[in-house]
Design an enzyme around this catalytic site. Structure first.
Site, short mmCIF file in Angstrom:
data_model
loop_
_atom_site.label_atom_id
_atom_site.label_comp_id
_atom_site.label_asym_id
_atom_site.label_seq_id
_atom_site.Cartn_x
_atom_site.Cartn_y
_atom_site.Cartn_z
CB THR A 14 -0.93 0.01 1.23
OG1 THR A 14 -1.72 -1.19 1.23
CG2 THR A 14 -1.85 1.22 1.20
CG ASP A 100 6.77 -8.09 3.65
OD1 ASP A 100 7.23 -9.10 3.10
OD2 ASP A 100 5.54 -7.89 3.80
CB THR A 124 -1.96 -4.86 2.47
OG1 THR A 124 -1.62 -3.48 2.33
CG2 THR A 124 -3.00 -5.22 1.44
#
Length: 249
Positions: A14, A100, A124
């Site tokens: 995002t 991530d 997200t």
């Protein structure tokens, strides 16, 4: 002596998050926005003159930003599944493991050492990952809070689009509060289940929450720790320094 600065770019699903970090892992400056232009990145590079930079992405596009950075930064690391990291990775398909998740695990080990940890990142997607003895052991991926609200709205004819709300013990008294508490309590019960199962095996396991929606749940889980986005930055910076040192050798 002037402290050396590094630039960290985390391109999430995002938001793109950017941080300038000094040699003590202190965040000197940071930005967060849906997209970052080449011009904005060049401006940041010119202002802070980082010695090194790393770009990690869960949605592609990292190579383009790395090329921009190479115009003003001597050492640029474009993170990929082949990038060496300073922790063990015990995962059947490391080539599919998101940057991530790796960076959060590295950041957690950097901050808390080789403790056993359950890392829950509320973005997200919600990721629930285990780090044991300084080794990433894998985890699960679930829909994030915002994604659940959007799914209910977009895949039904009349349900409104709702947002994260305070978790309440009461049942919803309207369609909106029914959706809000259905999602919020659903996520809470999900995470409570993971924490219960992992702590049954290891009562000393440290529980670490991160991500934008973590604040909604951290006070609901006993002894959970909220780590802001700095843990991601610290992890990416550690990966950057680890690979730069290997280049020097």
């Amino acid at each position: 002596m002037e402290k050396k600065l590094n630039l960290v770019v985390d391109m999430g699903n995002t938001l793109t998050k950017i941080a300038v970090i000094d040699s003590n892992n202190h965040v000197v400056a940071q930005w967060s926005k849906p997209q970052v232009s080449e011009e904005e990145l060049a401006t940041i590079t010119a202002e802070y003159a980082p010695a090194r930079a790393i770009v990690a992405s869960t949605r592609g596009g990292e190579e383009q930003l790395c090329e921009v950075l190479r115009q003003g930064v001597d050492y640029v690391l474009c993170m990929s599944p082949q990038t060496a990291v300073p922790i063990g990775i015990d995962y059947a398909t490391p080539q599919t493991l998101g940057a991530d998740r790796v960076a959060l695990a590295v950041g957690a080990v950097k901050l808390y050492g080789a403790e056993d940890m359950l890392l829950v990142d509320f973005g997200t997607a919600i990721t629930i990952d285990a780090v044991e003895g300084g080794v990433f052991r894998g985890g699960n991926i679930s829909l994030g809070v915002g994604s659940r609200f959007r799914a209910l709205h977009e895949y039904t004819a009349h349900l409104p689009l709702c947002e994260a709300a305070e978790v309440s013990a009461r049942l919803g008294e309207s369609t909106r509060t029914a959706i809000e508490q259905g999602v919020m309590r659903g996520v809470l019960y999900e995470i409570e289940g993971y924490v219960r199962d992992f702590r049954a095996k290891n009562p000393q396991m440290r529980i670490i929450f991160s991500g934008g929606d973590a604040k909604c749940f951290v006070n609901r889980i006993k002894n959970a720790i909220f780590a802001n986005c700095n843990m991601m930055y610290i992890g990416l910076n550690a990966i950057l320094e680890y690979n730069a040192a290997k280049e020097i050798i």
